[in-house]
Design a protein around this motif. Structure first.
Motif, PDB file in Angstrom:
ATOM      1  N   THR A 108       0.810  -1.224   0.000  1.00 22.33           N
ATOM      2  CA  THR A 108       0.000   0.000   0.000  1.00 22.33           C
ATOM      3  C   THR A 108       0.840   1.268   0.000  1.00 22.33           C
ATOM      4  O   THR A 108       0.279   2.369   0.067  1.00 22.33           O
ATOM      5  N   GLY A 109       2.124   1.135  -0.077  1.00 24.57           N
ATOM      6  CA  GLY A 109       2.968   2.311  -0.069  1.00 24.57           C
ATOM      7  C   GLY A 109       3.032   3.004   1.277  1.00 24.57           C
ATOM      8  O   GLY A 109       3.244   4.221   1.351  1.00 24.57           O
ATOM      9  N   GLY A 110       2.806   2.246   2.356  1.00 25.59           N
ATOM     10  CA  GLY A 110       2.906   2.815   3.691  1.00 25.59           C
ATOM     11  C   GLY A 110       1.633   3.430   4.218  1.00 25.59           C
ATOM     12  O   GLY A 110       1.671   4.123   5.248  1.00 25.59           O
ATOM     13  N   THR A 111       0.500   3.192   3.560  1.00 29.52           N
ATOM     14  CA  THR A 111      -0.785   3.706   4.051  1.00 29.52           C
ATOM     15  C   THR A 111      -1.215   2.902   5.262  1.00 29.52           C
ATOM     16  O   THR A 111      -1.559   1.716   5.150  1.00 29.52           O
ATOM     17  N   ALA A 112      -1.223   3.514   6.433  1.00 35.84           N
ATOM     18  CA  ALA A 112      -1.405   2.784   7.681  1.00 35.84           C
ATOM     19  C   ALA A 112      -2.770   2.118   7.776  1.00 35.84           C
ATOM     20  O   ALA A 112      -2.872   0.922   8.080  1.00 35.84           O
ATOM     21  N   ALA A 113      -3.846   2.874   7.537  1.00 39.16           N
ATOM     22  CA  ALA A 113      -5.199   2.341   7.741  1.00 39.16           C
ATOM     23  C   ALA A 113      -5.450   1.127   6.846  1.00 39.16           C
ATOM     24  O   ALA A 113      -5.943   0.088   7.294  1.00 39.16           O
ATOM     25  N   LYS A 114      -5.108   1.250   5.562  1.00 40.68           N
ATOM     26  CA  LYS A 114      -5.315   0.141   4.633  1.00 40.68           C
ATOM     27  C   LYS A 114      -4.396  -1.033   4.971  1.00 40.68           C
ATOM     28  O   LYS A 114      -4.791  -2.198   4.865  1.00 40.68           O
ATOM     29  N   SER A 115      -3.189  -0.743   5.414  1.00 40.15           N
ATOM     30  CA  SER A 115      -2.244  -1.807   5.773  1.00 40.15           C
ATOM     31  C   SER A 115      -2.743  -2.605   6.964  1.00 40.15           C
ATOM     32  O   SER A 115      -2.588  -3.832   7.006  1.00 40.15           O
ATOM     33  N   PHE A 116      -3.349  -1.926   7.940  1.00 37.16           N
ATOM     34  CA  PHE A 116      -3.882  -2.632   9.102  1.00 37.16           C
ATOM     35  C   PHE A 116      -5.010  -3.580   8.686  1.00 37.16           C
ATOM     36  O   PHE A 116      -5.106  -4.702   9.189  1.00 37.16           O
ATOM     37  N   VAL A 117      -5.866  -3.147   7.763  1.00 40.70           N
ATOM     38  CA  VAL A 117      -6.970  -3.990   7.304  1.00 40.70           C
ATOM     39  C   VAL A 117      -6.433  -5.224   6.584  1.00 40.70           C
ATOM     40  O   VAL A 117      -6.787  -6.366   6.904  1.00 40.70           O
ATOM     41  N   ILE A 118      -5.559  -5.008   5.602  1.00 43.04           N
ATOM     42  CA  ILE A 118      -5.043  -6.119   4.800  1.00 43.04           C
ATOM     43  C   ILE A 118      -4.152  -7.031   5.645  1.00 43.04           C
ATOM     44  O   ILE A 118      -4.266  -8.256   5.606  1.00 43.04           O
ATOM     45  N   GLY A 119      -3.244  -6.429   6.414  1.00 38.84           N
ATOM     46  CA  GLY A 119      -2.314  -7.221   7.209  1.00 38.84           C
ATOM     47  C   GLY A 119      -3.012  -8.091   8.239  1.00 38.84           C
ATOM     48  O   GLY A 119      -2.653  -9.257   8.430  1.00 38.84           O
ATOM     49  N   THR A 120      -4.043  -7.556   8.894  1.00 39.08           N
ATOM     50  CA  THR A 120      -4.791  -8.339   9.881  1.00 39.08           C
ATOM     51  C   THR A 120      -5.567  -9.464   9.207  1.00 39.08           C
ATOM     52  O   THR A 120      -5.622 -10.594   9.710  1.00 39.08           O
ATOM     53  N   ALA A 121      -6.165  -9.190   8.044  1.00 38.37           N
ATOM     54  CA  ALA A 121      -6.940 -10.212   7.333  1.00 38.37           C
ATOM     55  C   ALA A 121      -6.063 -11.390   6.914  1.00 38.37           C
ATOM     56  O   ALA A 121      -6.537 -12.525   6.862  1.00 38.37           O
ATOM     57  N   LEU A 122      -4.793 -11.133   6.630  1.00 41.24           N
ATOM     58  CA  LEU A 122      -3.900 -12.202   6.180  1.00 41.24           C
ATOM     59  C   LEU A 122      -3.510 -13.170   7.296  1.00 41.24           C
ATOM     60  O   LEU A 122      -2.942 -14.224   7.017  1.00 41.24           O
ATOM     61  N   THR A 123      -3.820 -12.828   8.552  1.00 41.31           N
ATOM     62  CA  THR A 123      -3.365 -13.658   9.676  1.00 41.31           C
ATOM     63  C   THR A 123      -4.446 -14.568  10.239  1.00 41.31           C
ATOM     64  O   THR A 123      -4.198 -15.280  11.214  1.00 41.31           O
ATOM     65  N   SER A 124      -5.635 -14.552   9.668  1.00 34.73           N
ATOM     66  CA  SER A 124      -6.746 -15.265  10.306  1.00 34.73           C
ATOM     67  C   SER A 124      -6.834 -16.719   9.856  1.00 34.73           C
ATOM     68  O   SER A 124      -6.401 -17.085   8.763  1.00 34.73           O
ATOM     69  N   THR A 125      -7.417 -17.533  10.724  1.00 32.93           N
ATOM     70  CA  THR A 125      -7.747 -18.921  10.423  1.00 32.93           C
ATOM     71  C   THR A 125      -9.223 -19.128  10.713  1.00 32.93           C
ATOM     72  O   THR A 125      -9.701 -18.746  11.787  1.00 32.93           O
ATOM     73  N   ALA A 126      -9.938 -19.722   9.782  1.00 38.74           N
ATOM     74  CA  ALA A 126     -11.375 -19.941   9.955  1.00 38.74           C
ATOM     75  C   ALA A 126     -11.590 -21.234  10.733  1.00 38.74           C
ATOM     76  O   ALA A 126     -11.986 -22.265  10.177  1.00 38.74           O
ATOM     77  N   LEU A 127     -11.336 -21.170  12.050  1.00 41.09           N
ATOM     78  CA  LEU A 127     -11.494 -22.365  12.872  1.00 41.09           C
ATOM     79  C   LEU A 127     -12.923 -22.896  12.804  1.00 41.09           C
ATOM     80  O   LEU A 127     -13.151 -24.106  12.752  1.00 41.09           O
ATOM     81  N   GLY A 128     -13.900 -21.987  12.802  1.00 39.79           N
ATOM     82  CA  GLY A 128     -15.284 -22.410  12.708  1.00 39.79           C
ATOM     83  C   GLY A 128     -15.598 -23.128  11.419  1.00 39.79           C
ATOM     84  O   GLY A 128     -16.481 -23.997  11.375  1.00 39.79           O
ATOM     85  N   THR A 129     -14.886 -22.794  10.340  1.00 40.86           N
ATOM     86  CA  THR A 129     -15.073 -23.473   9.060  1.00 40.86           C
ATOM     87  C   THR A 129     -14.369 -24.821   9.050  1.00 40.86           C
ATOM     88  O   THR A 129     -14.895 -25.812   8.529  1.00 40.86           O
ATOM     89  N   VAL A 130     -13.178 -24.867   9.633  1.00 40.98           N
ATOM     90  CA  VAL A 130     -12.394 -26.105   9.651  1.00 40.98           C
ATOM     91  C   VAL A 130     -12.978 -27.124  10.620  1.00 40.98           C
ATOM     92  O   VAL A 130     -12.893 -28.336  10.392  1.00 40.98           O
ATOM     93  N   LEU A 131     -13.595 -26.623  11.702  1.00 41.18           N
ATOM     94  CA  LEU A 131     -14.112 -27.510  12.741  1.00 41.18           C
ATOM     95  C   LEU A 131     -15.042 -28.597  12.214  1.00 41.18           C
ATOM     96  O   LEU A 131     -14.818 -29.784  12.477  1.00 41.18           O
ATOM     97  N   PRO A 132     -16.117 -28.252  11.455  1.00 40.43           N
ATOM     98  CA  PRO A 132     -16.980 -29.335  10.950  1.00 40.43           C
ATOM     99  C   PRO A 132     -16.276 -30.263   9.972  1.00 40.43           C
ATOM    100  O   PRO A 132     -16.633 -31.435   9.865  1.00 40.43           O
ATOM    101  N   ILE A 133     -15.278 -29.765   9.259  1.00 44.73           N
ATOM    102  CA  ILE A 133     -14.524 -30.612   8.331  1.00 44.73           C
ATOM    103  C   ILE A 133     -13.719 -31.650   9.106  1.00 44.73           C
ATOM    104  O   ILE A 133     -13.691 -32.831   8.752  1.00 44.73           O
ATOM    105  N   LEU A 134     -13.056 -31.206  10.188  1.00 48.47           N
ATOM    106  CA  LEU A 134     -12.320 -32.145  11.041  1.00 48.47           C
ATOM    107  C   LEU A 134     -13.264 -33.143  11.691  1.00 48.47           C
ATOM    108  O   LEU A 134     -12.952 -34.332  11.810  1.00 48.47           O
TER     109      LEU A 134
END
Length: 407
Positions: A108-134
């Motif tokens: 994002t070229g150092g844009t803080a607000a957009k970086s926080f949105v994208i960076g946080t989204a990249l760290t998630s795991t959908a445990l609720g989605t994986v749970l029924p599969i397991l």
């Protein structure tokens, strides 16, 4: 289509999805959630245009997400994930957050607000989605399943904490104070849950278990509502309250009614997986902005980039920090399950759109990549695990009494 008509259509798809999964099980083991999301897209406004929901269906969908996270919290066995496994899972997420924010700032070229949105989204795991599969594959209570739950739980709620700190709009000091206050109250609730219940408590659970009273189910719903209200009062995401409610409920039922806890959980699961959870996934498909994704070439290119970043940012630390007793196939399967994301990506991009920090195309690319991760990564993980089972004749089998059906 009117709201009642849309609800009927959604529930018809909820019935059709397991039939399709069952019909294909001998040729291809496809997670049920794949059919729910894909069919939701099909009836949505950007394809057939049959489904248009309103506040009632939105509320039911939110309840579905809440129930999904609640059940994930209930299934988490802290006795199994404490110690080295828990330390590894926390370290893996912290590394993911650092790498994710660094890459987001570069993109994002150092844009803080957009970086926080994208960076946080990249760290998630959908445990609720994986749970029924397991659960459907019989892996939930295995060593592998317990590891996925540990890493997934941190990947589910690390981003929730990051959202509270980075995306709430409050000053970091105020957000930290609210989180610590919520944690203190939750710790008190856990301590209370561990205390012995009076004899009448377990007695009334047993007496009303098969009557219209359903004391245990109503009590569980009260705990869930109380924790959701508490998280809302502290200005935090309600997903945090739902997860805490699941943990507390497990402790209460295991100590007060050990003989009935499994049956009580079955009733809650019937409510969740039988109605609310599939509704959430179908509505997610309906809401997907396909037009924005196909508007020009940039969102599609971003979708592929985000999909690879999910594997790099979230998956690679999981592979590197997985417990050493897991085989290479299991570590790769952990990478794939851990990189599967959707609910929190939807929540994070919604915040980004509301604050006008990301564009509609960027949001569609992020959500689209998350949906592809749900469609592809668990399927690849299942095939890897199946290949390991075939190559090792003494590989662990499902626990006694578990269903061998894949759905």
């Amino acid at each position: 289509m009117s709201q009642p008509g849309t609800l009927i259509l959604i529930m018809a798809i909820a019935v059709l999805a397991p039939l399709l999964a069952y019909g294909l099980r001998r040729r291809l083991s496809v997670p049920l959630v794949i059919f729910e999301i894909a069919l939701g897209i099909l009836i949505g406004p950007d394809v057939l245009g049959w489904a248009h929901h309103d506040q009632v269906i939105d509320t039911l969908s939110d309840l579905g997400l809440t129930m999904l996270i609640f059940l994930a919290g209930y299934e988490l066995d802290f006795a199994a994930v404490r110690g080295d496994t828990l330390r590894r899972s926390i370290s893996a997420w912290v590394i993911s957050l650092g790498v994710g924010l660094g890459i987001a700032f570069a993109l994002t070229g150092g844009t803080a607000a957009k970086s926080f949105v994208i960076g946080t989204a990249l760290t998630s795991t959908a445990l609720g989605t994986v749970l029924p599969i397991l659960r459907d594959s019989g892996d939930l209570h295995s060593r592998f399943g317990t590891t996925v739950l540990a890493f997934g739980a941190v990947g589910e709620f690390g981003p929730v904490i990051a959202m509270a700190l980075l995306l709430s709009g409050r000053k970091p000091g105020a957000s930290t104070a609210l989180l610590l206050a919520f944690a203190a109250v939750t710790a008190g609730a856990v301590f209370w849950a561990l205390r012995p219940r009076p004899p009448w408590f377990s007695h009334i659970i047993d007496k009303t278990l098969h009557s219209s009273g359903q004391f245990a189910v109503r009590y569980v719903m009260l705990v869930l509502a109380a924790m959701l209200g508490l998280s809302h009062a502290f200005g935090l995401d309600t997903l945090l309250g739902a997860f805490a409610a699941g943990v507390i409920t497990r402790l209460i039922l295991r100590s007060a009614a050990p003989g009935s806890s499994t049956e009580v959980l079955g009733k809650i699961e019937a409510m969740g997986f039988g109605f609310l959870v599939p509704l959430f996934f179908i509505v997610t498909g309906i809401d997907f902005n396909l037009d924005a994704l196909l508007d020009d070439g940039r969102p599609l290119a971003l979708l592929l980039a985000f999909l690879l970043l999910f594997l790099l940012v979230r998956g690679t630390p999981l592979y590197l920090l997985a417990p050493r007793d897991l085989s290479r196939r299991d570590r790769t399967a952990l990478l794939l399950h851990g990189s599967t994301c959707l609910p929190l990506v939807v929540a994070i991009t919604t915040l980004g759109l509301d604050n006008k920090t990301i564009t509609t195309g960027e949001a569609a690319a992020l959500v689209g990549a998350a949906m592809v991760s749900v469609l592809v990564f668990p399927l690849l993980a299942l095939r890897l695990r199946a290949g390991q089972a075939m190559s090792h004749p003494f590989a662990s089998r499902p626990r006694p009494g578990a269903s061998e059906e894949p759905w």
